[in-house]
Design an enzyme around this catalytic site. Sequence first.
Site, PDB file in Angstrom:
ATOM      1  CG  HIS A   1      10.045 -14.922  -5.768  1.00 66.00           C
ATOM      2  ND1 HIS A   1      10.486 -15.006  -7.063  1.00 66.00           N
ATOM      3  CD2 HIS A   1       9.533 -16.134  -5.455  1.00 66.00           C
ATOM      4  CE1 HIS A   1      10.247 -16.238  -7.508  1.00 66.00           C
ATOM      5  NE2 HIS A   1       9.663 -16.934  -6.551  1.00 66.00           N
TER       6      HIS A   1
ATOM      7  CD  GLU B   1      11.038 -20.022  -3.922  1.00 65.65           C
ATOM      8  OE1 GLU B   1      10.144 -20.833  -4.166  1.00 65.65           O
ATOM      9  OE2 GLU B   1      11.016 -18.844  -4.309  1.00 65.65           O
TER      10      GLU B   1
HETATM   11  P1  PGA Z   1       8.162 -23.371  -9.148  1.00 61.87           P
HETATM   12  O1  PGA Z   1       8.242 -21.901  -8.501  1.00 61.87           O
HETATM   13  O2  PGA Z   1       7.498 -24.265  -8.152  1.00 61.87           O
HETATM   14  O3  PGA Z   1       7.336 -23.194 -10.409  1.00 61.87           O
HETATM   15  O4  PGA Z   1       9.563 -23.798  -9.459  1.00 61.87           O
HETATM   16  C1  PGA Z   1       8.571 -21.741  -7.146  1.00 61.87           C
HETATM   17  C2  PGA Z   1       8.660 -20.290  -6.766  1.00 61.87           C
HETATM   18  O5  PGA Z   1       9.188 -19.467  -7.534  1.00 61.87           O
HETATM   19  O6  PGA Z   1       8.203 -19.889  -5.685  1.00 61.87           O
END
Ligand code: PGA
Length: 226
Positions: free
Chosen positions: A86, A155
């Site tokens: 992440h 992401e």
């Molecule tokens: P968010 O976070 O939906 O608050 O943008 C997503 C994540 O970091 O997995």
Amino acid sequence: MIFAANFKTNHTRASTKEYLLALESLAQKSSDEFYIFPPISALCSSASKITIGSQNAYPVNNGAFTGEIGLEQLEEFGIKTILIGHSERRVLLGESQEFIAKKFEFFKNNDFKIIYCIGEPLEVRKEGELKVIEFLAEQFNAIDINYENLIIAYEPIWAIGTGVSATNDQIALTHKAIKKICNKPLLYGGSVNSSNIKNVLATQNVDGVLVGSASLDVQNFFNLSK
Ligand code: PGA
């Protein structure tokens, strides 16, 4: 579709318990897959409809790693799912690709389901799609992209927690390119919410979502799947 909730540093053990009870009953008739990543203090066994995973762990059975947990602590709760890579751990906690790959290898060797996160910062996105793909490809360095228990989460860092999701075109192009590198279930994450969920899920090569803020309320999170 896969719906994964990353609570990050939110919710307590008590509120997670309530959340899971509520989700278990809401999701009873659903054919979707639900994953919840609560804070480490709220880890518990998975229920029938919901898989509990760990947001992090150190790649050891046990040992002297102050502030970390290892395999032994996860096994106590029967946890067999983990988030690796992440961007908050890469950027805020300084995890290198080399260390992330070590973690991947360790949990792969222990048969974990791995949700492996990749994503580019804004300055790379501004340089265009080709540069984005080059950047993402490096995040697969030393990662076994053929691992059978692997889910990828794309992401973009600039979309996480900002309220600015990637556009459908950006998601479509980037997901297509990622699938060419690694043909595994592919989630999109980054400001997914009730207003954009339909479009995100309708985008080609999107197999589900990884949700932060919009997952914190159980009804809100479940409604994303409806
Ligand atoms: P968010 O976070 O939906 O608050 O943008 C997503 C994540 O970091 O997995």
